[in-house]
Design an enzyme around this catalytic site. Structure first.
Site, PDB file in Angstrom:
ATOM      1  N   ASP A 180     -13.003 -13.628  -4.406  1.00  0.00           N
ATOM      2  CA  ASP A 180     -11.555 -13.456  -4.540  1.00  0.00           C
ATOM      3  C   ASP A 180     -11.140 -12.945  -5.924  1.00  0.00           C
ATOM      4  OD1 ASP A 180     -11.394 -14.704  -1.949  1.00  0.00           O
ATOM      5  OD2 ASP A 180     -11.458 -16.669  -2.911  1.00  0.00           O
ATOM      6  N   GLU A 194      -4.825 -12.229   5.221  1.00  0.00           N
ATOM      7  CA  GLU A 194      -4.620 -13.044   4.016  1.00  0.00           C
ATOM      8  C   GLU A 194      -4.863 -12.162   2.792  1.00  0.00           C
ATOM      9  OE1 GLU A 194      -7.635 -16.123   4.065  1.00  0.00           O
ATOM     10  OE2 GLU A 194      -9.240 -14.671   4.342  1.00  0.00           O
TER      11      GLU A 194
END
Ligand code: FUB
Length: 326
Positions: free
Chosen positions: A46, A225
């Site tokens: 991420d 997401e």
């Protein structure tokens, strides 16, 4: 990590890594870019790339070697890395974690950070239900939770914040207005006040035109997401993950207003095969880069590794999709 994974990691690291300060709680480790994956001494995911001054900082989540792989992303802290030239990097260690938060105990997931008025603001999702903010005078250490509570909380608030308020991503626009994008399955945006620790107005859905035909199973432009918003020229680019199917990847939409509506365009890059897709795009020294994660070191979707590549734009402003090669 299994034995083969450990061996692969050690061989890949070779002599390219130096521990600069081993006696502090967070050892600082220097390493060279040996090609993708960029980060090989620990598992990270991420990546949020931010340029502060003459350095690029990478804020990542952390897939621990000893995390419970049967749990839903059992992650406990975040790392920050810095570089001046993309070749020589420093891992500043686990600079913030669940131990620094009084109101959360699990799932330290995809973060982001920005700077304003000499302070650094770190935004992080926890427990699949809350987003917090921490503040420091330094981009790499000293972060504290100024609120003692979440900035966003799903408790009793699902209609407004969506089913899973995670993955905060910040944009401070040219006029100084700050926006926070977030959400899993339900895309949301909210303005922040200049103090960066209070919401400014209502949380709103992010409208993406041209994705109506897609579903969670279809991929394509479906919103999964991991939002990331940046401005280039007249356009705001809204990058996100299209889910968790075999061909999950980073896709994007464009708008001329940071609140949208955005128009769906297509893939930022071809699928990496990590099971999740999450990344960031930023300009550094007049070139543009995409940061993302794979599972090439571990072959395990919960032990991921951060990569980056230069990315190019066409004359029409659209991204020329990166052809991922293993
Ligand atoms: O790393 C944990 C979660 O997996 C992130 O919050 C999502 O974006 C996905 O990458």
């Amino acid at each position: 990590m299994n034995h083969t994974g450990k061996l692969a990691k050690l061989i890949l690291l070779g002599a390219a890594m130096t521990t600069i300060s081993a006696c502090s709680a967070n050892p600082t480790i220097a390493f060279e870019n040996q090609g993708n994956p960029l980060i090989r001494h620990i598992y990270t995911a991420d990546p949020s790339a931010r340029v502060f001054g003459d350095k690029l900082y990478l804020y990542t989540s952390h897939d621990r070697d000893d995390s419970d792989l049967d749990a839903h992303f059992d992650m406990t802290d975040w790392h920050v890395f810095s570089t001046k030239d993309l070749n020589n990097w420093t891992d500043h260690g686990a600079f913030f974690g669940l131990d620094d938060i009084s109101w959360a105990t699990k799932q330290a997931w995809a973060p982001d950070a920005v700077t304003r008025n000499g302070k650094y603001y770190f935004y992080y999702p926890v427990e699949q239900t809350k987003i917090g903010v921490a503040v420091s005078d330094s981009p790499t250490s000293g972060f504290v939770d100024p609120l003692g509570k979440p900035l966003i909380d799903k408790t009793g608030n699902e209609q407004v914040v969506g089913t899973e308020p995670i993955d905060p991503a910040l944009l401070i626009d040219d006029d100084g207005q700050a926006y926070m994008y977030f959400g899993c399955r339900d895309a949301r945006v909210v303005k922040l006040k200049e103090n960066m620790i209070e919401l400014d107005g209502d949380i709103q859905p992010v409208k993406i035109n041209g994705i109506e035909q897609y579903t969670e199973k279809s991929g394509g432009g479906w919103y999964g997401e991991g939002p990331w918003v940046f401005k280039r020229g007249d356009y705001y680019y809204y990058m996100y993950s299209n889910g968790w199917e075999k061909d999950t990847t980073l896709v994007y939409a464009m708008a001329t207003n940071p609140m949208g509506p955005f128009d769906y365009v297509g893939e930022v890059m071809t699928p990496v095969g990590a099971g999740t897709s999450h990344g960031s795009i930023t300009e550094f020294n007049d070139k543009w880069y995409v940061f993302y994660h794979s599972k090439v070191l571990s072959e395990q979707g919960k032990q991921r590794s951060v990569h980056f590549d230069e990315i190019y734009f066409g004359k029409d402003g659209k991204i020329i999709p990166l052809q991922y090669r293993r």
